[in-house]
Design a protein around this motif. Structure first.
Motif, PDB file in Angstrom:
ATOM      1  N   VAL A 358      68.540  81.527  55.728  1.00 57.71           N
ATOM      2  CA  VAL A 358      69.244  82.718  55.245  1.00 57.71           C
ATOM      3  C   VAL A 358      70.679  82.361  54.870  1.00 57.71           C
ATOM      4  O   VAL A 358      71.189  82.781  53.820  1.00 57.71           O
ATOM      5  N   PHE A 359      71.349  81.595  55.713  1.00 59.81           N
ATOM      6  CA  PHE A 359      72.719  81.162  55.406  1.00 59.81           C
ATOM      7  C   PHE A 359      72.761  80.342  54.117  1.00 59.81           C
ATOM      8  O   PHE A 359      73.673  80.505  53.294  1.00 59.81           O
ATOM      9  N   ARG A 411      62.213  79.149  49.860  1.00 55.89           N
ATOM     10  CA  ARG A 411      61.691  77.782  49.690  1.00 55.89           C
ATOM     11  C   ARG A 411      62.023  76.912  50.893  1.00 55.89           C
ATOM     12  O   ARG A 411      61.170  76.156  51.383  1.00 55.89           O
ATOM     13  N   LEU A 412      63.250  76.997  51.386  1.00 55.73           N
ATOM     14  CA  LEU A 412      63.620  76.186  52.544  1.00 55.73           C
ATOM     15  C   LEU A 412      62.916  76.663  53.804  1.00 55.73           C
ATOM     16  O   LEU A 412      62.483  75.856  54.635  1.00 55.73           O
ATOM     17  N   TYR A 413      62.801  77.973  53.959  1.00 54.41           N
ATOM     18  CA  TYR A 413      62.119  78.501  55.150  1.00 54.41           C
ATOM     19  C   TYR A 413      60.659  78.063  55.169  1.00 54.41           C
ATOM     20  O   TYR A 413      60.109  77.741  56.234  1.00 54.41           O
ATOM     21  N   LYS A 414      60.023  78.027  53.995  1.00 53.53           N
ATOM     22  CA  LYS A 414      58.640  77.565  53.926  1.00 53.53           C
ATOM     23  C   LYS A 414      58.545  76.081  54.258  1.00 53.53           C
ATOM     24  O   LYS A 414      57.603  75.645  54.933  1.00 53.53           O
ATOM     25  N   SER A 415      59.534  75.289  53.790  1.00 57.18           N
ATOM     26  CA  SER A 415      59.523  73.859  54.113  1.00 57.18           C
ATOM     27  C   SER A 415      59.786  73.611  55.586  1.00 57.18           C
ATOM     28  O   SER A 415      59.395  72.570  56.124  1.00 57.18           O
ATOM     29  N   PHE A 416      60.463  74.560  56.268  1.00 56.03           N
ATOM     30  CA  PHE A 416      60.676  74.448  57.712  1.00 56.03           C
ATOM     31  C   PHE A 416      59.446  74.856  58.501  1.00 56.03           C
ATOM     32  O   PHE A 416      59.461  74.810  59.742  1.00 56.03           O
ATOM     33  N   TYR A 481      59.815  85.885  46.239  1.00 55.09           N
ATOM     34  CA  TYR A 481      58.398  85.834  45.847  1.00 55.09           C
ATOM     35  C   TYR A 481      58.064  84.502  45.188  1.00 55.09           C
ATOM     36  O   TYR A 481      57.073  83.849  45.532  1.00 55.09           O
ATOM     37  N   PHE A 482      58.894  84.092  44.250  1.00 54.03           N
ATOM     38  CA  PHE A 482      58.650  82.810  43.586  1.00 54.03           C
ATOM     39  C   PHE A 482      58.895  81.632  44.525  1.00 54.03           C
ATOM     40  O   PHE A 482      58.246  80.586  44.405  1.00 54.03           O
ATOM     41  N   GLY A 483      59.832  81.792  45.472  1.00 58.07           N
ATOM     42  CA  GLY A 483      60.081  80.723  46.427  1.00 58.07           C
ATOM     43  C   GLY A 483      58.917  80.488  47.360  1.00 58.07           C
ATOM     44  O   GLY A 483      58.549  79.332  47.655  1.00 58.07           O
ATOM     45  N   PHE A 484      58.296  81.559  47.850  1.00 55.18           N
ATOM     46  CA  PHE A 484      57.141  81.405  48.733  1.00 55.18           C
ATOM     47  C   PHE A 484      55.877  81.037  47.967  1.00 55.18           C
ATOM     48  O   PHE A 484      54.954  80.441  48.528  1.00 55.18           O
ATOM     49  N   LYS A 485      55.845  81.395  46.691  1.00 56.24           N
ATOM     50  CA  LYS A 485      54.657  81.099  45.897  1.00 56.24           C
ATOM     51  C   LYS A 485      54.534  79.610  45.614  1.00 56.24           C
ATOM     52  O   LYS A 485      53.422  79.078  45.537  1.00 56.24           O
ATOM     53  N   LYS A 486      55.657  78.920  45.465  1.00 60.96           N
ATOM     54  CA  LYS A 486      55.617  77.492  45.177  1.00 60.96           C
ATOM     55  C   LYS A 486      55.258  76.699  46.432  1.00 60.96           C
ATOM     56  O   LYS A 486      55.422  77.172  47.555  1.00 60.96           O
TER      57      LYS A 486
END
Length: 654
Positions: A358-359, A411-416, A481-486
């Motif tokens: 988030v930061f 995108r970063l949260y998904k990679s975490f 939406y696009f960040g989690f979709k990738k």
């Protein structure tokens, strides 16, 4: 020679085009005499309007509207429209009863006479407020043809300083010590002196030789004090012990002078060039930039040479791994170089990954907003002549950049390895903006309670909320939406199931000392510019050196990146693989130094008095510190992320 001639020709053509180009809303206005306008021979104006702005003081954070001091006003005319930036900065521009006709000189023109009776409570309250304004040295800010009416006077070394404002009056203490503008002029003890007369001189430049049209290039004034309406007699004084009826006449004198040297495009130069210590400021900025560039070069050189040696030795070790003593050499190399030992844990998800993502999303939003705003300012679109444009541009860009914030955070949260995507997008949209808005709303309540012109009107507050909820929040959801979709970010090495035990760290490789040391170098490249910016905000000085500010911005990005990478490398060599939060906090700690400097600036440079002004100063400073923390922390994280990904993809690991 041919290349040089082409370059000169290109510059000449560009300059020629620039002469015919004006920013929107800042096109020159032509003036002419009344008889010329009536003939219809020229498309010009003959009447010159003088607008008044809010009054402010270096001894108080609270600005007040012109009407709050019971000066001469006009009721029939409407205020000119103000943009969002002007409202946020508390500017309240309104028409005044001071009206001029081009090239018509007038002597001691009465404007109005204000009568007060100390036996009347309402009149007494108005007088007390007027005294308070003179005691705190509140300044008028008048505007003619979108440029300030300046008060020019001599300072040290016979230099002339042109102040874009002039005081209401001044005060002589009970011991006979004159304050501010009363120095060497008035001396009666425990008495206020009101500047109720102004000598205004308007300078103009004719568009063409012997032509009818002219453009205003300067407006200067000199405040005076007269007790009589015919501009004669003793000064207009007001003793603290005075009782009874008091009449204050307001008058003005206007003169017009042709100036053949100053052009309309450079009419702000005499104000900016006369600012105190301008030459010293430019020399200090250049000196600071040279030092920071030198240090940045050293850091880059050390990093490149060190990594080059490490990578070469690992590749040499891999090439002889088939030898008889290859296992021993492999173990020796691993013991000597610790950063390769943590390859199985280097991309392990950090603790509190939700908050970090988030930061980083909010920091990305602030970074792009700052870059575009400074770039436009360097082009001249956000100059001091375009009032409120800087803040308006920053707010609009922040609202429109909700999509990158949501995308980066998701995108970063998904990679975490995070799965609570709804919580992530809601926190990205509301956490940091909510903290800023809450602080700003509390400060606004204080301004409302004090009756200050800086208090945001309710309608503007609703408009800000509408921009946030109706534009920024939906864009954040779209970006998320696009960040989690990738697909998640692919790492060059796998992560072990069992985390490696981190050995005991020395003092210099522990988290807190490293974080504290990491913010020193970035702060060193901004503290001079920071002084100018704080002067612009709290001491009401004009800031115009956006070219240097943009250069310092670039150097700050480079310095934060290099300092974070350097410390990250040392921590990895000590087999500490918790780099995500540490990289963010290392460069983000620059905000802590900024906060300490702001406290020092408050107690050493400012003369602010009163509890409300103190709370407002630190309240707004906390907003700036939070924004700076997110901005610098994001730079450090992505620099370290690039560095870690790069070295572990180049070096072969088994």
């Amino acid at each position: 020679r041919i290349c040089a001639s082409k370059f000169v020709l290109l510059v000449g053509v560009s300059a020629r085009l620039a002469l015919g180009f004006y920013l929107p809303g800042l096109a020159p206005v032509s003036f002419c005499e009344e008889k010329e306008r009536q003939r219809g021979a020229a498309d010009c104006r003959s009447e010159i309007e003088l607008f008044v702005n809010r009054l402010d003081s270096v001894e108080s954070v609270l600005p007040y509207e012109y009407r709050a001091f019971d000066f001469c006003t006009v009721e029939s005319e409407n205020r000119p429209s103000e943009n969002l930036g002007q409202v946020l900065f508390g500017e309240r521009i309104e028409p005044s009863p001071y009206k001029f006709t081009f090239n018509v000189k007038k002597q001691c023109v009465p404007v109005c006479t204000k009568t007060y009776n100390t036996n009347n409570q309402e009149d007494k309250a108005k007088l007390d407020f007027l005294k308070k304004g003179m005691l705190l040295n509140y300044q008028h800010h008048w505007i003619v043809d979108n440029m300030p009416v300046t008060w020019c006077y001599n300072v040290e070394d016979k230099q002339k300083f042109c102040n874009p404002g002039f005081p209401i009056g001044c005060y002589v203490t009970g011991s006979g010590q004159p304050k501010d503008a009363c120095v060497h002029i008035f001396s009666t003890q425990d008495t206020f002196y009101i500047f109720n007369h102004v000598n205004i001189t308007i300078y103009y430049h004719k568009v063409e030789n012997d032509g009818a049209e002219a453009r205003l290039v300067a407006a200067k004034m000199e405040p005076k004090s007269f007790k009589n309406v015919d501009c004669s007699g003793p000064p207009m004084d007001l003793s603290n012990k005075f009782t009874g009826e008091l009449k204050i006449p307001y008058t003005y004198t206007v003169d017009f002078v042709e100036n053949k040297e100053i052009r309309w495009a450079s009419r702000w130069d005499y104000i900016l060039e006369s600012m105190p210590h301008t030459n010293i400021q430019w020399f200090s900025i250049m000196n600071s930039l040279v030092i920071v560039l030198f240090l940045s070069g050293m850091v880059a050189m050390i990093m490149l040479r060190t990594l080059h040696k490490d990578i070469a030795r690992y590749n040499q070790m891999d090439s002889v791994v088939r030898g008889t003593d290859s296992q021993k050499r492999h173990e020796d190399a691993q013991e000597e170089f610790g950063w390769k030992l943590v390859h199985g844990d280097i991309f392990r998800p950090p603790r509190k990954g939700m908050l970090l993502s988030v930061f980083l999303g909010s920091g990305t939003q602030i970074f792009i907003m700052t870059f575009i705003t400074l770039f436009l300012a360097c082009l001249g679109f956000l100059s001091p002549a375009n009032r409120g444009a800087l803040m308006t541009c920053a707010v609009v860009l922040w609202v429109l950049l909700g999509a990158p914030a949501g995308y980066v955070a998701a995108r970063l949260y998904k990679s975490f390895g995070g799965e609570k995507w709804k919580t992530n997008v809601l926190l990205t949209a509301f956490l940091c903006p909510g903290i800023v808005f809450t602080d700003f709303f509390v400060m606004n309540l204080i301004l409302w309670g004090e009756g200050s012109s800086a208090a945001m009107p309710f309608g503007t507050l609703v408009a800000i909320l509408a921009l946030w909820f109706c534009v920024s929040v939906p864009l954040t959801f779209v970006g998320a939406y696009f960040g989690f979709k990738k697909r998640g970010i692919e790492h060059p090495v796998r992560t072990n199931q069992i985390p490696r035990q981190i050995p005991e760290q020395s003092f210099y490789t522990r988290p807190l000392p490293g974080i504290i040391m990491g913010g020193i170098l970035p702060f060193g490249c901004i503290f001079i510019q920071l002084f100018f910016i704080l002067n612009s905000i709290w001491s009401h000085q004009m800031y115009y050196m956006f070219g240097f500010l943009f250069l310092v911005f670039i150097i700050l990005v480079i310095t934060c990146s290099e300092a974070t990478i350097l410390l990250c490398y040392f921590h990895l060599c000590a087999e500490d693989y918790h780099w995500q939060w540490r990289s963010f906090l290392t460069s983000g700690f620059t905000a802590a130094y900024f906060l300490v400097y702001a406290i020092h600036y408050f107690f050493s440079k400012l003369q602010i008095t009163g509890l409300a002004s103190t709370i407002l100063y630190f309240g707004y400073t906390m907003i700036m510190a939070l924004i700076f923390f997110l901005f610098t922390g994001t730079i450090g994280f992505f620099a370290c992320f690039w560095f870690v990904t790069k070295i572990y993809s180049v070096v072969k690991v088994d």
